[in-house]
Design a protein around this motif. Sequence first.
Motif, PDB file in Angstrom:
ATOM      1  N   CYS A   1     -21.938 -19.323   1.943  1.00 41.37           N
ATOM      2  CA  CYS A   1     -22.172 -17.858   2.145  1.00 41.37           C
ATOM      3  C   CYS A   1     -21.412 -16.874   3.038  1.00 41.37           C
ATOM      4  CB  CYS A   1     -24.271 -17.658   1.772  1.00 41.37           C
ATOM      5  SG  CYS A   1     -25.178 -17.759   3.276  1.00 41.37           S
ATOM      6  N   ILE A   2     -22.137 -15.224   2.369  1.00 40.61           N
ATOM      7  CA  ILE A   2     -21.484 -15.326   3.032  1.00 40.61           C
ATOM      8  C   ILE A   2     -22.239 -14.499   4.782  1.00 40.61           C
ATOM      9  CG2 ILE A   2     -22.617 -12.814   2.746  1.00 40.61           C
ATOM     10  CD1 ILE A   2     -19.139 -12.418   2.836  1.00 40.61           C
ATOM     11  N   ASN A   3     -23.188 -15.003   4.699  1.00 39.48           N
ATOM     12  CA  ASN A   3     -24.071 -15.335   6.239  1.00 39.48           C
ATOM     13  C   ASN A   3     -22.531 -15.667   7.283  1.00 39.48           C
ATOM     14  OD1 ASN A   3     -26.419 -13.387   5.933  1.00 39.48           O
ATOM     15  ND2 ASN A   3     -26.777 -15.574   4.811  1.00 39.48           N
ATOM     16  N   ALA A   4     -22.106 -16.713   6.920  1.00 39.72           N
ATOM     17  CA  ALA A   4     -20.731 -16.313   7.574  1.00 39.72           C
ATOM     18  C   ALA A   4     -20.841 -17.790   9.300  1.00 39.72           C
ATOM     19  CB  ALA A   4     -19.659 -15.616   8.232  1.00 39.72           C
ATOM     20  N   CYS A   5     -22.211 -18.542   9.098  1.00 40.13           N
ATOM     21  CA  CYS A   5     -22.591 -19.760   9.883  1.00 40.13           C
ATOM     22  C   CYS A   5     -21.816 -19.913  10.073  1.00 40.13           C
ATOM     23  CB  CYS A   5     -23.888 -20.117   9.622  1.00 40.13           C
ATOM     24  SG  CYS A   5     -25.304 -19.058   9.017  1.00 40.13           S
ATOM     25  N   GLY A   6     -20.343 -20.167   9.633  1.00 38.55           N
ATOM     26  CA  GLY A   6     -19.625 -21.450   9.262  1.00 38.55           C
ATOM     27  C   GLY A   6     -18.244 -20.935  10.016  1.00 38.55           C
ATOM     28  N   HIS A   7     -18.031 -19.480   9.907  1.00 37.08           N
ATOM     29  CA  HIS A   7     -16.896 -18.346  10.799  1.00 37.08           C
ATOM     30  C   HIS A   7     -15.762 -18.640   9.807  1.00 37.08           C
ATOM     31  CE1 HIS A   7     -19.410 -19.117  14.837  1.00 37.08           C
ATOM     32  NE2 HIS A   7     -19.890 -18.313  14.291  1.00 37.08           N
TER      33      HIS A   7
ATOM     34  N   MET B   1     -13.169 -30.107  11.107  1.00 40.47           N
ATOM     35  CA  MET B   1     -13.017 -29.142  10.032  1.00 40.47           C
ATOM     36  C   MET B   1     -14.359 -28.095  10.741  1.00 40.47           C
ATOM     37  SD  MET B   1     -13.461 -29.180   6.295  1.00 40.47           S
ATOM     38  CE  MET B   1     -12.485 -31.384   6.042  1.00 40.47           C
ATOM     39  N   ILE B   2     -15.247 -27.018  10.945  1.00 38.76           N
ATOM     40  CA  ILE B   2     -16.348 -26.018  11.283  1.00 38.76           C
ATOM     41  C   ILE B   2     -16.828 -26.319   9.966  1.00 38.76           C
ATOM     42  CG2 ILE B   2     -17.857 -23.990  11.142  1.00 38.76           C
ATOM     43  CD1 ILE B   2     -16.112 -23.500  13.789  1.00 38.76           C
ATOM     44  N   CYS B   3     -18.529 -26.501   9.386  1.00 40.45           N
ATOM     45  CA  CYS B   3     -18.882 -26.728   8.673  1.00 40.45           C
ATOM     46  C   CYS B   3     -19.979 -26.382   8.654  1.00 40.45           C
ATOM     47  CB  CYS B   3     -18.440 -28.148   7.914  1.00 40.45           C
ATOM     48  SG  CYS B   3     -19.078 -28.002   5.746  1.00 40.45           S
ATOM     49  N   CYS B   4     -20.885 -25.166   8.346  1.00 37.53           N
ATOM     50  CA  CYS B   4     -22.563 -25.288   7.821  1.00 37.53           C
ATOM     51  C   CYS B   4     -22.606 -26.149   6.688  1.00 37.53           C
ATOM     52  CB  CYS B   4     -22.605 -23.547   7.768  1.00 37.53           C
ATOM     53  SG  CYS B   4     -22.803 -23.066   5.816  1.00 37.53           S
ATOM     54  N   PRO B   5     -24.233 -26.017   6.962  1.00 32.82           N
ATOM     55  CA  PRO B   5     -24.744 -27.314   6.335  1.00 32.82           C
ATOM     56  C   PRO B   5     -25.190 -26.664   4.957  1.00 32.82           C
ATOM     57  CG  PRO B   5     -26.465 -26.408   8.228  1.00 32.82           C
ATOM     58  CD  PRO B   5     -25.533 -25.631   8.169  1.00 32.82           C
ATOM     59  N   GLY B   6     -24.972 -25.660   4.344  1.00 30.43           N
ATOM     60  CA  GLY B   6     -24.696 -24.326   2.796  1.00 30.43           C
ATOM     61  C   GLY B   6     -25.950 -25.191   2.397  1.00 30.43           C
ATOM     62  N   GLY B   7     -25.495 -25.095   0.888  1.00 29.48           N
ATOM     63  CA  GLY B   7     -26.260 -25.423  -0.132  1.00 29.48           C
ATOM     64  C   GLY B   7     -27.002 -26.606  -0.562  1.00 29.48           C
ATOM     65  N   ASP B   8     -27.031 -28.262   0.105  1.00 31.29           N
ATOM     66  CA  ASP B   8     -27.551 -29.047   0.431  1.00 31.29           C
ATOM     67  C   ASP B   8     -28.352 -28.613   1.055  1.00 31.29           C
ATOM     68  OD1 ASP B   8     -25.758 -30.983  -0.726  1.00 31.29           O
ATOM     69  OD2 ASP B   8     -24.355 -30.661   0.404  1.00 31.29           O
ATOM     70  N   PHE B   9     -29.209 -27.527   1.929  1.00 30.19           N
ATOM     71  CA  PHE B   9     -30.189 -27.099   2.769  1.00 30.19           C
ATOM     72  C   PHE B   9     -30.210 -25.978   2.916  1.00 30.19           C
ATOM     73  CE2 PHE B   9     -28.181 -31.222   4.377  1.00 30.19           C
ATOM     74  CZ  PHE B   9     -29.092 -32.082   4.535  1.00 30.19           C
TER      75      PHE B   9
ATOM     76  N   THR C   1     -24.725 -27.348  15.889  1.00 27.82           N
ATOM     77  CA  THR C   1     -23.815 -26.064  14.943  1.00 27.82           C
ATOM     78  C   THR C   1     -22.784 -25.165  16.247  1.00 27.82           C
ATOM     79  OG1 THR C   1     -25.255 -24.291  16.070  1.00 27.82           O
ATOM     80  CG2 THR C   1     -26.612 -25.764  14.917  1.00 27.82           C
ATOM     81  N   THR C   2     -22.537 -23.999  15.305  1.00 30.13           N
ATOM     82  CA  THR C   2     -21.682 -22.942  15.853  1.00 30.13           C
ATOM     83  C   THR C   2     -21.888 -22.638  16.700  1.00 30.13           C
ATOM     84  OG1 THR C   2     -21.971 -21.651  14.649  1.00 30.13           O
ATOM     85  CG2 THR C   2     -20.304 -22.808  14.079  1.00 30.13           C
ATOM     86  N   ARG C   3     -23.682 -22.135  17.064  1.00 31.15           N
ATOM     87  CA  ARG C   3     -23.338 -22.043  18.588  1.00 31.15           C
ATOM     88  C   ARG C   3     -24.423 -22.002  19.389  1.00 31.15           C
ATOM     89  NH1 ARG C   3     -23.200 -16.404  18.436  1.00 31.15           N
ATOM     90  NH2 ARG C   3     -24.147 -16.541  20.991  1.00 31.15           N
TER      91      ARG C   3
END
Length: 559
Positions: free
Chosen positions: A452-458, A406-414, A83-85
């Motif tokens: 989503c707006i929580n911006a885990c993917g920055h 790319m930076i990418c959060c897991p999104g709606g798949d998870f 993850t980004t953290r």
Amino acid sequence: MYQYDHLIVRERIAQYRDQVRRRLADELTEAEFLPLRLQNGLYYQRHAYMLRIAVPYGLLASKQMRMFAHIARKYDRGYGHFTTRQNIQFNWIELEQTPDILTDLASVEMHANQTSGNCIRNTTTDEFAGVAADEVVDPRPYCEILRQWSTFHPEFIALPRKFKVAVNGAAQDRAAVAVHDIGLHVVKNDAGEIGFQVVVGGGLGRTPIIGTTIRDFLPREHLLTYIEAVMRVYNQYGRRDNKYKARIKILLKAVGAEEFTRQVEEEWTHLKDGPQTLTAEEIARMEAFFAPPAYKQLPNIEQAQAADNKAFSNWLKRNVKAHKQPGYAAVVLSLKKTGVPPGDATAEQMDFMADLADRYSFGELRVTHEQNVVLADVEQSQLFAVWQEAKAHGLATPNIGLLNDMICCPGGDFCSLANAKSIPIAAAIAERFDDLDFQHDIGEIELNISGCINACGHHHVGNIGILGVDKDGSEWYQVSVGGAQGNSTAIGKIIGPSFSAQQMPEVIDRILKVYVKNRVDGERFIDTATRLGVAPFKDFVYATPIADTGRLVGEDEYA
């Protein structure tokens, strides 16, 4: 590396094991169990539980990476997500097995404490800390001091909202300090004394804000007392009636930077020079844990194989970074091969990375903010061998800093919070631009995707940012241009109405065409975007309709 105390972790696991037993026996309701599992890094997502494991300031021993491989094989579906953290997440976890996972982690001095909940989360830093050629001061000893201070701090385990800290010790900020609740630049004053520039109130999410400097130079001995003063002001006055307005950035904005700083300074008068003041001896003790490894005395060498090997030359250019020690280099192992979700690594790759670390980099690895992995101390004479081995395991794509990195959060798949999928968008863009010559011609560009707006993917600080949004129950994507992190942090500007998933590769193509047409003197994308502003990109993207080509290839592959 710092060696952790097992006692507190073992006691937490025993407590948690009993909580899981009680939940499975219906002695605890899900509502009662929720805060207990979150304290141990366990979320429930769309399909299964997700366990987030702490990787303090991104630093891993090879045995710890091998433990991740073991967890992936035994408890998950054979892979994990970085993850980004600088942490790792496992997305297919069975509740009844989680105490065993935590027990396995404890055997290699790891845990999942404070990876969720309204507490101080994992402190992050530069993945090249200690080896970066532009480093002023190694930030890792101070990250560890902050980790020890913040772990189970009784005053800050129930904050108004989650709290994130980043520390940078180099001339170039690679820790995204300006978009953290507290950001710290380790600096030296004119007298050569070490201290901190203290930045407060940064953050992304629903209200993206660049942090405000409230102290230009804080002497290092006052690190903990001053940060505690900031935390006390936030803990007392941060809003608890509305979680969307609960972050410290909202408090600072509401009262103003001057008043917030005054309150912190007033609170500090009760803490300054108190028991938490750092002594020179304690700082030296901590620095000893991060002493340089047993470097050889080596000359810098030219890579002879690069002259007639374009693939190796490209890898050297993109994935190998300058090192402060002559004869050594830092190597970035790319987790961004086309066809693989950004940040994912298989159990086999984790074991392989651990083997590489043991053979070539003193048994140590780093997780990056950009979801890759670093071997920090590779002899320059071994670079060709490392490249050959990494290439055979799908970890040598020469794209670090390029479009497909790319930076990418897991999104709606998870993620149950997501409005839209992220991984299929990343996959479609990567496939559209899977031409390394094209990527190298485009040059450095940061493309960040959040579901989503929580911006885990920055996405806010991506040169191109993509945000998944809900439109009448359908998944759409909002695009921004001009975001940046580092020394010139900026929040991107939305170019206009959102797009369907199928339109996104063409949208990115049009944005890149504007850049290529208008760049001058070798400008990077962000330089051109800053100079031009949003208007030319908006005009060209919306000039003619973009076809909706139907379902994306692999759209449901990861669900």
